[in-house]
Design a protein around this motif. Sequence first.
Motif, PDB file in Angstrom:
ATOM      1  N   TYR A 176       2.079  -3.128   5.897  1.00  0.00           N
ATOM      2  CA  TYR A 176       3.503  -3.034   6.201  1.00  0.00           C
ATOM      3  C   TYR A 176       3.783  -3.177   7.688  1.00  0.00           C
ATOM      4  O   TYR A 176       4.715  -3.870   8.098  1.00  0.00           O
ATOM      5  N   LEU A 202      -2.800   4.284   0.339  1.00  0.00           N
ATOM      6  CA  LEU A 202      -1.860   4.583   1.420  1.00  0.00           C
ATOM      7  C   LEU A 202      -2.280   3.911   2.725  1.00  0.00           C
ATOM      8  O   LEU A 202      -1.448   3.340   3.443  1.00  0.00           O
ATOM      9  N   THR A 203      -3.577   3.937   3.044  1.00  0.00           N
ATOM     10  CA  THR A 203      -4.065   3.352   4.300  1.00  0.00           C
ATOM     11  C   THR A 203      -3.852   1.845   4.326  1.00  0.00           C
ATOM     12  O   THR A 203      -3.321   1.282   5.302  1.00  0.00           O
ATOM     13  N   LEU A 233       6.630   3.317   9.858  1.00  0.00           N
ATOM     14  CA  LEU A 233       5.622   4.275  10.316  1.00  0.00           C
ATOM     15  C   LEU A 233       6.041   5.705   9.976  1.00  0.00           C
ATOM     16  O   LEU A 233       5.218   6.512   9.520  1.00  0.00           O
ATOM     17  N   ALA A 278       5.504   6.317   6.360  1.00  0.00           N
ATOM     18  CA  ALA A 278       4.079   6.486   6.060  1.00  0.00           C
ATOM     19  C   ALA A 278       3.604   7.898   6.357  1.00  0.00           C
ATOM     20  O   ALA A 278       2.811   8.474   5.594  1.00  0.00           O
ATOM     21  N   PHE A 295       6.894   2.551  -0.081  1.00  0.00           N
ATOM     22  CA  PHE A 295       5.681   3.335  -0.315  1.00  0.00           C
ATOM     23  C   PHE A 295       5.673   3.989  -1.690  1.00  0.00           C
ATOM     24  O   PHE A 295       4.676   4.605  -2.074  1.00  0.00           O
ATOM     25  N   THR A 325      -0.057   0.897   4.461  1.00  0.00           N
ATOM     26  CA  THR A 325       0.547   1.134   5.778  1.00  0.00           C
ATOM     27  C   THR A 325       0.177   0.036   6.762  1.00  0.00           C
ATOM     28  O   THR A 325       1.042  -0.495   7.480  1.00  0.00           O
TER      29      THR A 325
END
Length: 412
Positions: A249, A242-243, A59, A62, A214, A246
Amino acid sequence: MTTHDVFSDSGNQTEKLRRALTTPLLTLYGLGVTVGAGIYVLVGTTAAEAGAYATVSFLIAAVVVAFTAFSYAELSTRYPVSAGEAAYVEAGFRSGAMATLVGLAVALSGMVSAAAVAIGAASYLQGLFAAPQWVLTVVVVVLMGLIALWGITQSVTVAAIITLIEIGGLIFVAVWGFGISEPLGVDLVDMLPPLVGPHWIGIGAASLLAFFAFVGFEDMANVAEEVKDPVSTMPKAIVLTLTIATLLYLATTTAVLTAVPLSRLASSSAPLALVFEAAPKGVQQSFAIVAIVATVNGVLIQMIMASRVLYGLADRGHLIAALATVWPRTQTPVSATVVVMCIIMLLTLALPIEALAERTSQIVLLVFVLVNSALIRLKMRGGTVPQHFNVPIIIPVLGVLTSLLLFGTAWL
């Protein structure tokens, strides 16, 4: 001549790269390198550092990536060219030498990352083939190099298909870990760390490794010269990548921590396979194949990125002209791709996977600092560019600060 004029023309070659990538293809390209590059390989190493708090490390990584992602979204619409980071830094700092160094750093990060993922792919392959790891690693790199030479539409389409398979694999891990596997790991409530304590040192160190997972969204900037309507496509694809990454993950890491004992997870080079240890043989073999496909995909996409960076630098006169050679039949940078393939093979034989992953993260974080700084300078110098995607100046400022903070965790 303005900086925009400098990069509106990417060189004087007769053969140019083909604009063929749409939002779905570009998003799948970004997901392919992002998802395949780390989560299948380094969850165990991250858990070894952060323990039950490994999900928090992902997190944090991210959040660091998010600020810089929006900076890339603006810069990639200002300068939709190959070797994007080099173009951004040259525009912001007005230094060709700095641009060349940044471009080479980006290419190196892609090659180091591809080497790490190739080693991970070979580790999964050894579960199916009785061959030395170095032989399997070389085979993976050569095959991916041939696909990269095939053509941008073909290679990215292959990568997109593989990406859908590897995303399906992560969803399968999450479903099996939460709903079917016996919970032998950590309870959900124990995954939330106390606000203060020495455990944050481990979480910080693990965040640097999680950041490797990432690495990938920024690669989309380096194929911007092959994107249809980059002003519209680039920001959407970057944010979507990216969204989705995340969410995948966080779900995957939480499921693995729930299903697998920490002691087993921390020592595994193929961590996600541990979720299926008690599963039927057919399930285990099916996931092993998915994991191989996922890691191989990361090699392919990083190879595409690194070759485009070398091509872009050579096309603008920063490297030898031979690297800007484009194969007329496929319109791919043939010389740059072959060079990248050879360097990746050497790296796989020279360094272990943990060192490769950490070096990749550190190189990319330094590039993020310079790219965000370049955007700050551009905004202070000339304000916004209305016809392109724009972000407030606080975004690149936070991008610089968070990247420096995460980089500093390597010395904690």
